[in-house]
Design an enzyme around this catalytic site. Structure first.
Site, PDB file in Angstrom:
ATOM      1  N   LYS A   1     -11.898   5.738 -36.530  1.00 21.73           N
ATOM      2  CA  LYS A   1     -11.520   4.499 -35.834  1.00 21.73           C
ATOM      3  C   LYS A   1     -10.254   4.723 -35.031  1.00 21.73           C
ATOM      4  O   LYS A   1      -9.266   5.264 -35.547  1.00 21.73           O
ATOM      5  CB  LYS A   1     -11.305   3.385 -36.847  1.00 21.73           C
ATOM      6  CG  LYS A   1     -12.609   2.889 -37.402  1.00 21.73           C
ATOM      7  CD  LYS A   1     -12.424   1.551 -38.093  1.00 21.73           C
ATOM      8  CE  LYS A   1     -13.765   1.056 -38.587  1.00 21.73           C
ATOM      9  NZ  LYS A   1     -13.705   0.522 -39.928  1.00 21.73           N
ATOM     10  N   MET A   2     -10.294   4.292 -33.784  1.00 21.92           N
ATOM     11  CA  MET A   2      -9.143   4.484 -32.889  1.00 21.92           C
ATOM     12  C   MET A   2      -8.669   3.122 -32.369  1.00 21.92           C
ATOM     13  O   MET A   2      -9.489   2.330 -31.896  1.00 21.92           O
ATOM     14  CB  MET A   2      -9.581   5.367 -31.707  1.00 21.92           C
ATOM     15  CG  MET A   2      -8.471   5.618 -30.712  1.00 21.92           C
ATOM     16  SD  MET A   2      -8.983   6.741 -29.372  1.00 21.92           S
ATOM     17  CE  MET A   2      -9.762   5.570 -28.248  1.00 21.92           C
TER      18      MET A   2
ATOM     19  N   LEU B   1      -5.722   0.018 -28.089  1.00 23.89           N
ATOM     20  CA  LEU B   1      -4.507   0.030 -27.270  1.00 23.89           C
ATOM     21  C   LEU B   1      -3.446   0.892 -27.956  1.00 23.89           C
ATOM     22  O   LEU B   1      -3.231   0.752 -29.161  1.00 23.89           O
ATOM     23  CB  LEU B   1      -4.005  -1.405 -27.119  1.00 23.89           C
ATOM     24  CG  LEU B   1      -2.893  -1.662 -26.120  1.00 23.89           C
ATOM     25  CD1 LEU B   1      -3.346  -1.361 -24.700  1.00 23.89           C
ATOM     26  CD2 LEU B   1      -2.431  -3.109 -26.210  1.00 23.89           C
TER      27      LEU B   1
ATOM     28  N   GLY C   1       1.604   5.537 -24.405  1.00 31.06           N
ATOM     29  CA  GLY C   1       1.641   6.864 -23.782  1.00 31.06           C
ATOM     30  C   GLY C   1       3.057   7.292 -23.436  1.00 31.06           C
ATOM     31  O   GLY C   1       3.898   6.452 -23.116  1.00 31.06           O
TER      32      GLY C   1
ATOM     33  N   ASP D   1       0.197   8.680 -27.643  1.00 30.79           N
ATOM     34  CA  ASP D   1      -0.502   9.664 -26.812  1.00 30.79           C
ATOM     35  C   ASP D   1       0.516  10.585 -26.151  1.00 30.79           C
ATOM     36  O   ASP D   1       1.283  10.166 -25.294  1.00 30.79           O
ATOM     37  CB  ASP D   1      -1.312   8.946 -25.723  1.00 30.79           C
ATOM     38  CG  ASP D   1      -2.098   9.932 -24.862  1.00 30.79           C
ATOM     39  OD1 ASP D   1      -3.265  10.199 -25.198  1.00 30.79           O
ATOM     40  OD2 ASP D   1      -1.531  10.453 -23.877  1.00 30.79           O
TER      41      ASP D   1
ATOM     42  N   TYR E   1       3.610  17.608 -21.809  1.00 28.63           N
ATOM     43  CA  TYR E   1       4.658  16.596 -21.577  1.00 28.63           C
ATOM     44  C   TYR E   1       6.029  17.073 -22.076  1.00 28.63           C
ATOM     45  O   TYR E   1       7.046  16.469 -21.735  1.00 28.63           O
ATOM     46  CB  TYR E   1       4.324  15.257 -22.264  1.00 28.63           C
ATOM     47  CG  TYR E   1       3.043  14.588 -21.824  1.00 28.63           C
ATOM     48  CD1 TYR E   1       2.330  15.050 -20.709  1.00 28.63           C
ATOM     49  CD2 TYR E   1       2.534  13.492 -22.499  1.00 28.63           C
ATOM     50  CE1 TYR E   1       1.146  14.439 -20.321  1.00 28.63           C
ATOM     51  CE2 TYR E   1       1.354  12.866 -22.107  1.00 28.63           C
ATOM     52  CZ  TYR E   1       0.664  13.357 -21.022  1.00 28.63           C
ATOM     53  OH  TYR E   1      -0.508  12.747 -20.638  1.00 28.63           O
TER      54      TYR E   1
ATOM     55  N   LYS F   1      -2.638  17.026 -26.573  1.00 29.86           N
ATOM     56  CA  LYS F   1      -3.607  17.661 -25.666  1.00 29.86           C
ATOM     57  C   LYS F   1      -3.325  19.145 -25.485  1.00 29.86           C
ATOM     58  O   LYS F   1      -2.174  19.573 -25.456  1.00 29.86           O
ATOM     59  CB  LYS F   1      -3.572  16.968 -24.293  1.00 29.86           C
ATOM     60  CG  LYS F   1      -3.676  15.456 -24.367  1.00 29.86           C
ATOM     61  CD  LYS F   1      -3.762  14.792 -23.014  1.00 29.86           C
ATOM     62  CE  LYS F   1      -3.551  13.288 -23.138  1.00 29.86           C
ATOM     63  NZ  LYS F   1      -2.140  12.875 -23.143  1.00 29.86           N
TER      64      LYS F   1
ATOM     65  N   HIS G   1      -6.928  18.959 -21.985  1.00 32.75           N
ATOM     66  CA  HIS G   1      -6.199  18.165 -20.986  1.00 32.75           C
ATOM     67  C   HIS G   1      -6.830  18.209 -19.591  1.00 32.75           C
ATOM     68  O   HIS G   1      -6.837  17.221 -18.869  1.00 32.75           O
ATOM     69  CB  HIS G   1      -4.748  18.668 -20.918  1.00 32.75           C
ATOM     70  CG  HIS G   1      -3.766  17.667 -20.427  1.00 32.75           C
ATOM     71  ND1 HIS G   1      -2.463  17.628 -20.850  1.00 32.75           N
ATOM     72  CD2 HIS G   1      -3.880  16.654 -19.533  1.00 32.75           C
ATOM     73  CE1 HIS G   1      -1.841  16.631 -20.248  1.00 32.75           C
ATOM     74  NE2 HIS G   1      -2.667  16.033 -19.447  1.00 32.75           N
TER      75      HIS G   1
HETATM   76  P1  NAP Z   1       1.002   3.639 -16.379  1.00 36.08           P
HETATM   77  O1  NAP Z   1       0.945   3.274 -17.815  1.00 36.08           O
HETATM   78  O2  NAP Z   1      -0.080   3.222 -15.453  1.00 36.08           O
HETATM   79  O3  NAP Z   1       2.324   3.043 -15.722  1.00 36.08           O
HETATM   80  C1  NAP Z   1       3.594   3.279 -16.244  1.00 36.08           C
HETATM   81  C2  NAP Z   1       4.591   2.618 -15.280  1.00 36.08           C
HETATM   82  O4  NAP Z   1       4.475   1.192 -15.347  1.00 36.08           O
HETATM   83  C3  NAP Z   1       6.004   2.966 -15.603  1.00 36.08           C
HETATM   84  O5  NAP Z   1       6.692   3.114 -14.367  1.00 36.08           O
HETATM   85  C4  NAP Z   1       6.521   1.715 -16.336  1.00 36.08           C
HETATM   86  O6  NAP Z   1       7.908   1.576 -16.116  1.00 36.08           O
HETATM   87  C5  NAP Z   1       5.733   0.615 -15.680  1.00 36.08           C
HETATM   88  N1  NAP Z   1       5.449  -0.513 -16.591  1.00 36.08           N
HETATM   89  C6  NAP Z   1       4.976  -0.461 -17.849  1.00 36.08           C
HETATM   90  N2  NAP Z   1       4.784  -1.678 -18.341  1.00 36.08           N
HETATM   91  C7  NAP Z   1       5.133  -2.551 -17.376  1.00 36.08           C
HETATM   92  C8  NAP Z   1       5.162  -3.974 -17.306  1.00 36.08           C
HETATM   93  N3  NAP Z   1       4.754  -4.715 -18.319  1.00 36.08           N
HETATM   94  N4  NAP Z   1       5.598  -4.536 -16.146  1.00 36.08           N
HETATM   95  C9  NAP Z   1       5.984  -3.782 -15.095  1.00 36.08           C
HETATM   96  N5  NAP Z   1       6.006  -2.426 -15.104  1.00 36.08           N
HETATM   97  C10 NAP Z   1       5.577  -1.822 -16.253  1.00 36.08           C
HETATM   98  O7  NAP Z   1       1.210   5.203 -16.168  1.00 36.08           O
HETATM   99  P2  NAP Z   1       1.084   6.558 -16.983  1.00 36.08           P
HETATM  100  O8  NAP Z   1       2.271   6.721 -17.847  1.00 36.08           O
HETATM  101  O9  NAP Z   1       0.796   7.603 -15.981  1.00 36.08           O
HETATM  102  O10 NAP Z   1      -0.218   6.396 -17.891  1.00 36.08           O
HETATM  103  C11 NAP Z   1      -0.194   5.948 -19.221  1.00 36.08           C
HETATM  104  C12 NAP Z   1      -0.350   7.107 -20.196  1.00 36.08           C
HETATM  105  O11 NAP Z   1      -1.570   7.792 -19.944  1.00 36.08           O
HETATM  106  C13 NAP Z   1       0.696   8.210 -20.075  1.00 36.08           C
HETATM  107  O12 NAP Z   1       1.940   7.872 -20.605  1.00 36.08           O
HETATM  108  C14 NAP Z   1       0.003   9.349 -20.772  1.00 36.08           C
HETATM  109  O13 NAP Z   1       0.114   9.215 -22.182  1.00 36.08           O
HETATM  110  C15 NAP Z   1      -1.421   9.177 -20.292  1.00 36.08           C
HETATM  111  N6  NAP Z   1      -1.730  10.003 -19.097  1.00 36.08           N
HETATM  112  C16 NAP Z   1      -2.657  10.996 -19.230  1.00 36.08           C
HETATM  113  C17 NAP Z   1      -3.013  11.784 -18.152  1.00 36.08           C
HETATM  114  C18 NAP Z   1      -4.038  12.858 -18.344  1.00 36.08           C
HETATM  115  O14 NAP Z   1      -4.193  13.708 -17.455  1.00 36.08           O
HETATM  116  N7  NAP Z   1      -4.751  12.861 -19.444  1.00 36.08           N
HETATM  117  C19 NAP Z   1      -2.415  11.580 -16.900  1.00 36.08           C
HETATM  118  C20 NAP Z   1      -1.472  10.564 -16.779  1.00 36.08           C
HETATM  119  C21 NAP Z   1      -1.150   9.784 -17.877  1.00 36.08           C
HETATM  120  P3  NAP Z   1       8.983   1.548 -17.340  1.00 36.08           P
HETATM  121  O15 NAP Z   1       8.726   2.736 -18.216  1.00 36.08           O
HETATM  122  O16 NAP Z   1      10.295   1.584 -16.635  1.00 36.08           O
HETATM  123  O17 NAP Z   1       8.724   0.238 -18.035  1.00 36.08           O
END
Ligand code: NAP
Length: 282
Positions: A11-12, A15, A18, A43, A48, A73, A107
Protein backbone atom coordinates in the site's frame (compact mmCIF):
# COMPACT_ATOMS: atom_id res chain seq x y z
CA UNK A 1 -4.01 9.26 4.33
CA UNK A 2 -5.67 7.60 1.35
CA UNK A 3 -3.56 4.78 -0.09
CA UNK A 4 -3.37 2.92 -3.39
CA UNK A 5 -2.67 -0.81 -3.55
CA UNK A 6 0.27 -1.56 -5.82
CA UNK A 7 0.28 -4.65 -8.05
CA UNK A 8 2.10 -6.71 -5.41
CA UNK A 9 -0.26 -5.72 -2.60
CA UNK A 10 2.00 -3.06 -1.06
CA UNK A 11 0.00 0.00 0.00
CA UNK A 12 1.33 3.39 -1.01
CA UNK A 13 0.04 6.78 0.21
CA UNK A 14 -1.56 8.57 -2.74
CA UNK A 15 0.10 11.82 -1.67
CA UNK A 16 3.68 12.25 -0.53
CA UNK A 17 6.53 14.71 -0.30
CA UNK A 18 9.26 15.15 -2.93
CA UNK A 19 12.73 16.55 -2.31
CA UNK A 20 14.13 17.18 -5.80
CA UNK A 21 16.16 20.42 -5.84
CA UNK A 22 16.10 20.73 -2.07
CA UNK A 23 19.75 21.40 -1.21
CA UNK A 24 21.26 18.75 1.11
CA UNK A 25 21.80 21.32 3.88
CA UNK A 26 18.09 22.25 3.83
CA UNK A 27 16.68 18.76 3.34
CA UNK A 28 16.67 17.57 6.96
CA UNK A 29 14.63 20.59 8.02
CA UNK A 30 12.27 20.29 5.05
CA UNK A 31 11.62 16.58 5.64
CA UNK A 32 11.15 17.15 9.37
CA UNK A 33 8.58 19.82 8.48
CA UNK A 34 6.84 17.49 6.05
CA UNK A 35 6.65 14.66 8.58
CA UNK A 36 5.23 17.11 11.14
CA UNK A 37 2.64 18.23 8.57
CA UNK A 38 1.55 14.59 8.24
CA UNK A 39 3.30 13.32 5.10
CA UNK A 40 4.35 9.69 5.37
CA UNK A 41 5.70 9.11 1.84
CA UNK A 42 9.10 10.64 1.06
CA UNK A 43 10.45 10.68 -2.49
CA UNK A 44 14.19 11.09 -2.97
CA UNK A 45 16.83 9.75 -5.38
CA UNK A 46 20.54 9.01 -5.49
CA UNK A 47 20.77 11.78 -8.09
CA UNK A 48 19.29 14.39 -5.70
CA UNK A 49 22.31 14.15 -3.38
CA UNK A 50 20.14 14.43 -0.27
CA UNK A 51 19.48 10.83 0.81
CA UNK A 52 21.62 11.23 3.95
CA UNK A 53 19.64 14.26 5.07
CA UNK A 54 16.35 12.44 4.40
CA UNK A 55 17.66 9.54 6.50
CA UNK A 56 18.60 11.84 9.39
CA UNK A 57 15.15 13.45 9.42
CA UNK A 58 13.49 10.01 9.38
CA UNK A 59 15.66 8.75 12.23
CA UNK A 60 15.15 11.86 14.36
CA UNK A 61 11.39 11.87 13.78
CA UNK A 62 10.90 8.80 15.94
CA UNK A 63 8.08 7.73 13.60
CA UNK A 64 7.92 3.90 13.43
CA UNK A 65 9.50 2.69 10.20
CA UNK A 66 6.41 0.73 9.18
CA UNK A 67 4.36 3.95 9.16
CA UNK A 68 6.64 5.48 6.53
CA UNK A 69 6.88 4.85 2.80
CA UNK A 70 10.29 5.75 1.45
CA UNK A 71 11.14 5.89 -2.24
CA UNK A 72 14.56 6.32 -3.77
CA UNK A 73 15.84 5.92 -7.31
CA UNK A 74 18.60 4.18 -9.17
CA UNK A 75 20.65 6.34 -11.50
CA UNK A 76 21.85 4.98 -14.87
CA UNK A 77 24.58 2.39 -14.32
CA UNK A 78 27.64 1.59 -16.37
CA UNK A 79 28.28 -2.03 -17.37
CA UNK A 80 28.03 -4.45 -15.75
CA UNK A 81 24.72 -2.80 -14.91
CA UNK A 82 23.35 -5.61 -12.77
CA UNK A 83 26.33 -5.63 -10.44
CA UNK A 84 26.60 -1.85 -10.33
CA UNK A 85 22.91 -1.41 -9.66
CA UNK A 86 23.18 -3.59 -6.56
CA UNK A 87 26.15 -1.52 -5.40
CA UNK A 88 24.21 1.69 -6.02
CA UNK A 89 21.25 0.34 -4.04
CA UNK A 90 23.53 -0.56 -1.10
CA UNK A 91 24.93 2.98 -1.16
CA UNK A 92 21.43 4.49 -1.13
CA UNK A 93 20.33 2.25 1.72
CA UNK A 94 23.44 3.15 3.72
CA UNK A 95 22.95 6.87 3.11
CA UNK A 96 19.30 6.64 4.11
CA UNK A 97 20.23 4.60 7.19
CA UNK A 98 17.51 2.07 6.40
CA UNK A 99 17.20 -1.72 6.22
CA UNK A 100 14.84 -1.56 3.24
CA UNK A 101 13.06 0.91 0.98
CA UNK A 102 9.38 0.75 0.19
CA UNK A 103 9.81 1.62 -3.47
CA UNK A 104 12.92 1.57 -5.65
CA UNK A 105 12.57 3.23 -9.04
CA UNK A 106 14.75 3.10 -12.11
CA UNK A 107 15.20 6.84 -12.56
CA UNK A 108 15.69 7.02 -16.33
CA UNK A 109 14.86 4.68 -19.23
CA UNK A 110 18.45 4.57 -20.41
CA UNK A 111 21.47 2.30 -20.43
CA UNK A 112 21.18 -1.41 -19.83
CA UNK A 113 17.68 -1.21 -18.41
CA UNK A 114 17.38 -4.99 -18.49
CA UNK A 115 20.49 -5.46 -16.37
CA UNK A 116 19.29 -2.78 -13.98
CA UNK A 117 15.83 -4.32 -13.80
CA UNK A 118 17.22 -7.80 -13.06
CA UNK A 119 19.13 -6.34 -10.11
CA UNK A 120 15.96 -4.60 -8.94
CA UNK A 121 13.97 -7.83 -9.27
CA UNK A 122 16.42 -9.61 -7.01
CA UNK A 123 16.32 -6.74 -4.48
CA UNK A 124 12.56 -7.15 -4.48
CA UNK A 125 12.82 -10.93 -3.99
CA UNK A 126 15.21 -10.35 -1.08
CA UNK A 127 12.72 -7.97 0.56
CA UNK A 128 15.15 -5.05 0.39
CA UNK A 129 12.85 -3.11 -1.93
CA UNK A 130 9.24 -3.86 -1.06
CA UNK A 131 8.15 -2.69 -4.50
CA UNK A 132 10.08 -1.80 -7.65
CA UNK A 133 9.15 0.49 -10.47
CA UNK A 134 10.38 2.88 -13.11
CA UNK A 135 10.33 6.56 -13.94
CA UNK A 136 10.14 8.54 -17.14
CA UNK A 137 9.14 5.54 -19.24
CA UNK A 138 6.95 6.38 -22.23
CA UNK A 139 4.44 3.65 -23.22
CA UNK A 140 6.66 1.93 -25.81
CA UNK A 141 9.61 1.36 -23.49
CA UNK A 142 7.29 0.56 -20.57
CA UNK A 143 5.43 -2.12 -22.49
CA UNK A 144 8.69 -3.62 -23.73
CA UNK A 145 9.95 -3.90 -20.15
CA UNK A 146 6.66 -5.44 -19.00
CA UNK A 147 6.53 -7.99 -21.81
CA UNK A 148 10.09 -9.22 -21.37
CA UNK A 149 10.57 -9.48 -17.63
CA UNK A 150 9.30 -11.41 -14.66
CA UNK A 151 8.12 -8.51 -12.50
CA UNK A 152 5.85 -5.79 -13.85
CA UNK A 153 6.83 -2.37 -12.48
CA UNK A 154 4.55 -1.38 -9.60
CA UNK A 155 4.84 2.33 -10.42
CA UNK A 156 5.82 4.58 -13.31
CA UNK A 157 6.69 8.06 -12.03
CA UNK A 158 6.27 10.53 -14.88
CA UNK A 159 5.64 14.20 -15.58
CA UNK A 160 1.91 14.83 -15.03
CA UNK A 161 0.29 18.21 -14.41
CA UNK A 162 -2.67 20.16 -15.83
CA UNK A 163 -0.72 21.11 -18.97
CA UNK A 164 0.51 17.53 -19.65
CA UNK A 165 -2.17 15.16 -18.39
CA UNK A 166 -1.09 11.75 -19.80
CA UNK A 167 -4.60 10.24 -19.88
CA UNK A 168 -3.77 7.66 -22.58
CA UNK A 169 -0.53 6.72 -20.79
CA UNK A 170 -2.47 6.31 -17.56
CA UNK A 171 -4.93 4.02 -19.33
CA UNK A 172 -2.12 1.79 -20.65
CA UNK A 173 -0.61 1.64 -17.17
CA UNK A 174 -4.00 0.75 -15.68
CA UNK A 175 -4.33 -2.12 -18.18
CA UNK A 176 -1.03 -3.51 -16.94
CA UNK A 177 -1.57 -2.84 -13.23
CA UNK A 178 1.06 -0.09 -13.06
CA UNK A 179 0.34 2.82 -10.72
CA UNK A 180 0.93 6.25 -12.27
CA UNK A 181 2.70 8.75 -10.02
CA UNK A 182 3.08 12.39 -11.02
CA UNK A 183 6.31 14.30 -10.79
CA UNK A 184 6.19 18.07 -11.25
CA UNK A 185 2.49 18.08 -10.38
CA UNK A 186 2.63 21.89 -10.25
CA UNK A 187 4.80 21.96 -13.39
CA UNK A 188 7.22 23.69 -10.97
CA UNK A 189 5.01 26.77 -11.46
CA UNK A 190 5.67 26.95 -15.22
CA UNK A 191 2.99 28.45 -17.52
CA UNK A 192 1.87 30.60 -14.54
CA UNK A 193 0.15 27.56 -13.11
CA UNK A 194 -0.46 29.13 -9.70
CA UNK A 195 -2.39 32.05 -11.23
CA UNK A 196 -4.16 30.11 -13.97
CA UNK A 197 -7.65 31.69 -14.29
CA UNK A 198 -9.58 28.42 -14.63
CA UNK A 199 -7.81 26.71 -11.72
CA UNK A 200 -8.20 29.89 -9.62
CA UNK A 201 -11.93 30.05 -10.34
CA UNK A 202 -12.40 26.39 -9.39
CA UNK A 203 -10.36 27.00 -6.23
CA UNK A 204 -12.54 29.96 -5.27
CA UNK A 205 -15.66 27.83 -5.64
CA UNK A 206 -14.30 25.41 -3.04
CA UNK A 207 -12.42 27.89 -0.82
CA UNK A 208 -9.17 26.19 -1.91
CA UNK A 209 -5.91 27.33 -3.52
CA UNK A 210 -4.79 26.49 -7.05
CA UNK A 211 -2.20 24.09 -5.57
CA UNK A 212 -4.96 22.27 -3.69
CA UNK A 213 -7.15 22.08 -6.81
CA UNK A 214 -4.26 20.56 -8.77
CA UNK A 215 -3.50 17.95 -6.11
CA UNK A 216 -7.18 17.12 -5.74
CA UNK A 217 -7.50 16.80 -9.52
CA UNK A 218 -4.52 14.43 -9.66
CA UNK A 219 -5.59 12.21 -6.78
CA UNK A 220 -9.22 12.18 -7.92
CA UNK A 221 -7.95 10.81 -11.25
CA UNK A 222 -6.09 8.08 -9.36
CA UNK A 223 -2.72 9.72 -10.00
CA UNK A 224 -0.39 9.59 -6.98
CA UNK A 225 1.42 12.86 -6.29
CA UNK A 226 4.57 14.03 -4.51
CA UNK A 227 4.55 17.85 -4.34
CA UNK A 228 7.70 19.60 -3.18
CA UNK A 229 7.86 22.66 -0.96
CA UNK A 230 10.41 23.95 1.52
CA UNK A 231 7.78 26.15 3.22
CA UNK A 232 5.83 24.72 6.19
CA UNK A 233 2.64 26.63 5.32
CA UNK A 234 2.66 25.19 1.80
CA UNK A 235 3.42 21.69 3.09
CA UNK A 236 0.27 21.96 5.23
CA UNK A 237 -1.74 23.44 2.34
CA UNK A 238 -0.65 20.70 -0.07
CA UNK A 239 -1.73 17.83 2.17
CA UNK A 240 -5.12 19.39 2.94
CA UNK A 241 -6.90 18.13 -0.18
CA UNK A 242 -9.11 15.33 1.06
CA UNK A 243 -12.07 17.35 2.33
CA UNK A 244 -13.52 18.47 -0.99
CA UNK A 245 -14.37 16.96 -4.35
CA UNK A 246 -14.20 18.35 -7.86
CA UNK A 247 -17.39 17.93 -9.87
CA UNK A 248 -17.44 16.05 -13.17
CA UNK A 249 -17.84 19.42 -14.93
CA UNK A 250 -14.79 20.82 -13.11
CA UNK A 251 -12.73 17.72 -13.96
CA UNK A 252 -13.83 18.09 -17.59
CA UNK A 253 -12.90 21.78 -17.68
CA UNK A 254 -9.42 21.06 -16.26
CA UNK A 255 -9.01 18.47 -19.03
CA UNK A 256 -9.12 21.35 -21.54
CA UNK A 257 -5.80 22.69 -20.18
CA UNK A 258 -3.90 19.69 -21.57
CA UNK A 259 -1.36 20.59 -24.26
CA UNK A 260 -0.23 16.98 -24.69
CA UNK A 261 3.42 18.03 -24.45
CA UNK A 262 6.12 18.17 -21.81
CA UNK A 263 6.95 21.52 -20.21
CA UNK A 264 10.39 20.23 -19.27
CA UNK A 265 11.86 17.91 -21.87
CA UNK A 266 10.88 14.88 -23.83
CA UNK A 267 12.87 11.82 -22.79
CA UNK A 268 12.73 10.64 -26.40
CA UNK A 269 14.62 13.63 -27.83
CA UNK A 270 18.18 12.70 -28.82
CA UNK A 271 19.78 15.74 -27.10
CA UNK A 272 18.04 14.83 -23.84
CA UNK A 273 19.05 11.19 -24.10
CA UNK A 274 22.61 12.30 -24.71
CA UNK A 275 22.61 14.76 -21.81
CA UNK A 276 20.98 12.49 -19.23
CA UNK A 277 22.72 9.30 -20.30
CA UNK A 278 26.15 10.88 -19.81
CA UNK A 279 25.49 12.02 -16.25
CA UNK A 280 27.00 9.88 -13.52
CA UNK A 281 26.11 9.87 -9.84
CA UNK A 282 28.57 8.60 -7.22
P1 NAP B 1 6.52 20.63 -8.24
O1 NAP B 1 6.11 19.87 -7.03
O2 NAP B 1 5.67 20.65 -9.45
O3 NAP B 1 6.71 22.17 -7.86
C1 NAP B 1 7.53 22.60 -6.82
C2 NAP B 1 7.51 24.13 -6.85
O4 NAP B 1 6.22 24.62 -6.47
C3 NAP B 1 8.50 24.73 -5.92
O5 NAP B 1 9.04 25.88 -6.55
C4 NAP B 1 7.65 25.15 -4.71
O6 NAP B 1 8.24 26.27 -4.08
C5 NAP B 1 6.34 25.50 -5.36
N1 NAP B 1 5.17 25.23 -4.48
C6 NAP B 1 4.92 24.12 -3.76
N2 NAP B 1 3.75 24.21 -3.14
C7 NAP B 1 3.22 25.40 -3.47
C8 NAP B 1 2.01 26.07 -3.12
N3 NAP B 1 1.11 25.49 -2.34
N4 NAP B 1 1.80 27.31 -3.64
C9 NAP B 1 2.70 27.89 -4.47
N5 NAP B 1 3.88 27.32 -4.82
C10 NAP B 1 4.13 26.08 -4.32
O7 NAP B 1 7.99 20.23 -8.72
P2 NAP B 1 9.05 19.08 -8.52
O8 NAP B 1 9.75 19.27 -7.23
O9 NAP B 1 9.86 19.05 -9.76
O10 NAP B 1 8.21 17.72 -8.47
C11 NAP B 1 7.77 17.11 -7.29
C12 NAP B 1 8.65 15.92 -6.92
O11 NAP B 1 8.64 14.97 -7.98
C13 NAP B 1 10.13 16.22 -6.75
O12 NAP B 1 10.44 16.87 -5.55
C14 NAP B 1 10.73 14.85 -6.89
O13 NAP B 1 10.60 14.12 -5.68
C15 NAP B 1 9.89 14.27 -8.01
N6 NAP B 1 10.50 14.44 -9.35
C16 NAP B 1 10.89 13.32 -10.02
C17 NAP B 1 11.44 13.41 -11.29
C18 NAP B 1 11.84 12.15 -11.99
O14 NAP B 1 12.54 12.23 -13.02
N7 NAP B 1 11.43 11.00 -11.52
C19 NAP B 1 11.63 14.66 -11.89
C20 NAP B 1 11.23 15.80 -11.19
C21 NAP B 1 10.67 15.67 -9.93
P3 NAP B 1 8.70 26.25 -2.52
O15 NAP B 1 9.55 25.04 -2.30
O16 NAP B 1 9.42 27.54 -2.36
O17 NAP B 1 7.40 26.21 -1.75
Amino acid sequence: MQTVALNNGVKMPILGFGVFQVPPQETEQAVTGALTAGYRLLDTAAAYGNEEAVGRAVKNSGIPREELFITTKLWIQDAPAEENAKRAFDASLRKLGLDYVDLYLMHQPYGDVYGQWRAMESLNHEGLAKAIGVSNFYPDRLLDLVLNNEITPAVNQIEVHPFFQRAADQELMREHGIQIQSWGGFAEGKNNLFTNPLLSEIGQAHGKSVAQVVLRWLTQRGVAAIPKSVRPERMAENIDVFDFELSDAQMASIATLDTGASLFFDHREPEQVNWLAKRRVD
